[in-house]
Design a protein around this motif. Sequence first.
Motif, PDB file in Angstrom:
ATOM      1  N   ASP A  29      -8.984  -1.094   9.566  1.00 46.53           N
ATOM      2  CA  ASP A  29      -8.098  -2.478   8.770  1.00 46.53           C
ATOM      3  C   ASP A  29      -8.364  -1.649   6.883  1.00 46.53           C
ATOM      4  O   ASP A  29     -10.237  -0.832   6.809  1.00 46.53           O
ATOM      5  CB  ASP A  29      -8.706  -3.267   9.207  1.00 46.53           C
ATOM      6  CG  ASP A  29      -8.201  -4.518   9.856  1.00 46.53           C
ATOM      7  OD1 ASP A  29      -8.847  -5.264  10.485  1.00 46.53           O
ATOM      8  OD2 ASP A  29      -7.243  -4.411  10.424  1.00 46.53           O
ATOM      9  N   GLY A  30      -7.344  -1.581   6.166  1.00 47.95           N
ATOM     10  CA  GLY A  30      -8.375  -1.515   5.012  1.00 47.95           C
ATOM     11  C   GLY A  30      -8.052   0.778   4.832  1.00 47.95           C
ATOM     12  O   GLY A  30      -8.471   1.063   3.819  1.00 47.95           O
ATOM     13  N   GLY A  31      -7.911   1.186   5.845  1.00 46.90           N
ATOM     14  CA  GLY A  31      -7.960   2.426   5.779  1.00 46.90           C
ATOM     15  C   GLY A  31      -6.375   3.146   5.873  1.00 46.90           C
ATOM     16  O   GLY A  31      -5.727   2.605   6.066  1.00 46.90           O
ATOM     17  N   ALA A  32      -6.474   4.658   6.463  1.00 43.98           N
ATOM     18  CA  ALA A  32      -5.331   5.477   5.940  1.00 43.98           C
ATOM     19  C   ALA A  32      -5.307   5.809   7.371  1.00 43.98           C
ATOM     20  O   ALA A  32      -5.325   5.799   8.613  1.00 43.98           O
ATOM     21  CB  ALA A  32      -5.771   6.661   5.760  1.00 43.98           C
ATOM     22  N   LEU A  57       1.313  -1.023   0.219  1.00 45.23           N
ATOM     23  CA  LEU A  57       0.067   0.103  -0.199  1.00 45.23           C
ATOM     24  C   LEU A  57       1.019   1.780  -0.139  1.00 45.23           C
ATOM     25  O   LEU A  57       2.007   1.278   0.293  1.00 45.23           O
ATOM     26  CB  LEU A  57      -0.320   0.057   1.459  1.00 45.23           C
ATOM     27  CG  LEU A  57      -2.387   0.867   1.198  1.00 45.23           C
ATOM     28  CD1 LEU A  57      -3.049   1.239   0.376  1.00 45.23           C
ATOM     29  CD2 LEU A  57      -2.562   1.555   2.506  1.00 45.23           C
ATOM     30  N   TYR A  58       0.902   2.208  -0.742  1.00 38.05           N
ATOM     31  CA  TYR A  58       1.449   3.143  -0.864  1.00 38.05           C
ATOM     32  C   TYR A  58       0.671   4.231  -0.890  1.00 38.05           C
ATOM     33  O   TYR A  58      -0.465   4.881  -1.357  1.00 38.05           O
ATOM     34  CB  TYR A  58       1.896   3.562  -2.793  1.00 38.05           C
ATOM     35  CG  TYR A  58       3.035   2.869  -2.842  1.00 38.05           C
ATOM     36  CD1 TYR A  58       2.284   1.546  -3.541  1.00 38.05           C
ATOM     37  CD2 TYR A  58       4.705   2.881  -2.650  1.00 38.05           C
ATOM     38  CE1 TYR A  58       3.138   0.358  -3.588  1.00 38.05           C
ATOM     39  CE2 TYR A  58       5.294   1.845  -2.699  1.00 38.05           C
ATOM     40  CZ  TYR A  58       5.393   0.949  -3.712  1.00 38.05           C
ATOM     41  OH  TYR A  58       5.704  -0.365  -3.546  1.00 38.05           O
ATOM     42  N   LEU A  59       0.806   5.111   0.888  1.00 41.56           N
ATOM     43  CA  LEU A  59       0.685   6.304   1.248  1.00 41.56           C
ATOM     44  C   LEU A  59       0.739   7.394   0.920  1.00 41.56           C
ATOM     45  O   LEU A  59       2.598   7.453   0.631  1.00 41.56           O
ATOM     46  CB  LEU A  59      -0.078   5.808   2.717  1.00 41.56           C
ATOM     47  CG  LEU A  59      -0.901   5.048   3.354  1.00 41.56           C
ATOM     48  CD1 LEU A  59      -0.679   4.104   4.268  1.00 41.56           C
ATOM     49  CD2 LEU A  59      -1.936   5.022   3.439  1.00 41.56           C
ATOM     50  N   GLY A 117      -4.769   5.742  -0.057  1.00 40.54           N
ATOM     51  CA  GLY A 117      -2.924   4.682  -0.268  1.00 40.54           C
ATOM     52  C   GLY A 117      -3.943   4.194  -1.746  1.00 40.54           C
ATOM     53  O   GLY A 117      -5.129   4.669  -2.515  1.00 40.54           O
ATOM     54  N   THR A 118      -2.975   3.802  -2.528  1.00 37.11           N
ATOM     55  CA  THR A 118      -3.194   3.427  -3.714  1.00 37.11           C
ATOM     56  C   THR A 118      -2.510   1.186  -3.444  1.00 37.11           C
ATOM     57  O   THR A 118      -1.350   1.278  -3.147  1.00 37.11           O
ATOM     58  CB  THR A 118      -2.116   3.847  -5.021  1.00 37.11           C
ATOM     59  OG1 THR A 118      -2.848   5.083  -5.232  1.00 37.11           O
ATOM     60  CG2 THR A 118      -2.459   2.662  -5.914  1.00 37.11           C
ATOM     61  N   ARG A 119      -3.181   0.499  -3.371  1.00 33.32           N
ATOM     62  CA  ARG A 119      -2.695  -0.606  -3.636  1.00 33.32           C
ATOM     63  C   ARG A 119      -2.361  -1.549  -4.643  1.00 33.32           C
ATOM     64  O   ARG A 119      -3.260  -1.402  -5.397  1.00 33.32           O
ATOM     65  CB  ARG A 119      -4.118  -1.333  -2.992  1.00 33.32           C
ATOM     66  CG  ARG A 119      -2.981  -2.867  -2.547  1.00 33.32           C
ATOM     67  CD  ARG A 119      -4.289  -3.787  -1.570  1.00 33.32           C
ATOM     68  NE  ARG A 119      -4.549  -2.975  -0.180  1.00 33.32           N
ATOM     69  CZ  ARG A 119      -4.225  -2.674   0.844  1.00 33.32           C
ATOM     70  NH1 ARG A 119      -3.270  -3.201   0.691  1.00 33.32           N
ATOM     71  NH2 ARG A 119      -4.203  -1.866   1.827  1.00 33.32           N
ATOM     72  N   ALA A 155      -8.632  -1.290  15.796  1.00 30.75           N
ATOM     73  CA  ALA A 155      -7.526  -0.804  14.763  1.00 30.75           C
ATOM     74  C   ALA A 155      -6.248  -1.501  15.207  1.00 30.75           C
ATOM     75  O   ALA A 155      -5.614  -1.660  15.958  1.00 30.75           O
ATOM     76  CB  ALA A 155      -8.001   0.658  14.785  1.00 30.75           C
ATOM     77  N   SER A 156      -5.363  -0.718  14.379  1.00 34.55           N
ATOM     78  CA  SER A 156      -3.738  -1.013  14.548  1.00 34.55           C
ATOM     79  C   SER A 156      -3.623   0.285  15.234  1.00 34.55           C
ATOM     80  O   SER A 156      -3.885   1.670  14.487  1.00 34.55           O
ATOM     81  CB  SER A 156      -3.587  -1.255  13.272  1.00 34.55           C
ATOM     82  OG  SER A 156      -3.515  -2.525  13.188  1.00 34.55           O
TER      83      SER A 156
END
Lengths: 113, 111
Positions: free
Chosen positions: B39-42, A88-90, A107-109, B84-85
């Motif tokens: 998960d799946g978030g920024a 994942l590029y953030l 992000g771009t996965r 969350a992490s």
Amino acid sequence: DAGVTQSPTHLIKTRGQHVTLRCSPISGHKSVSWYQQVLGQGPQFIFQYYEKEERGRGNFPDRFSARQFPNYSSELNVNALLLGDSALYLCASSLAQLQETQYFGPGTRLLVL
Amino acid sequence: GQSLEQPSEVTAVEGAIVQINCTYQTSGFYGLSWYQQHDGGAPTFLSYNALDGLEETGRFSSFLSRSDSYGYLLLQELQMKDSASYFCAARPRAGSYQLTFGKGTKLSVIP
């Protein structure tokens, strides 16, 4: 106000190809940083740009490059893709160079096959 | 070099208090930040400690002791949405633009 936006959201490439990822910071933010996040790990710093100049570079090979445009948007380029570049590029923006509050985009996965 | 160590996983009960620790080894140091990532978030910024002591922001507090190379994030009145992490992050020295993250602590809140 819109947050940090990134495109594309997902990308599949094959080994040896090249990829360009794009980021638009929050309006008024002049600093953009790029991070790589592998599954189960924390984000790893790749670059920071401020006022269109590179201000910091992490421990990544020269296959990784970036630039910032006059409107403060940014591109991350990766050449000669390897399987290990799958991540994942953030992109994160902040008002100033050393402001501690970084605002991350979704992000771009990238998947490299 | 610089590294930040966090527990990989923590489980806590809804309504309880949980503390996530972060210890660091670095030749220099410039403040400790905390980020939350679903998960799946920024990642989302939570707090920053430039100096020793406690910073409080609502249900979340963060503490830093530079003499002990140690910090923690304290979450009170846990809610299910806090699952969350959580990452600690630091700059290796004043004036450095590089932000180094720990590997993250996955918090699971159970009923």
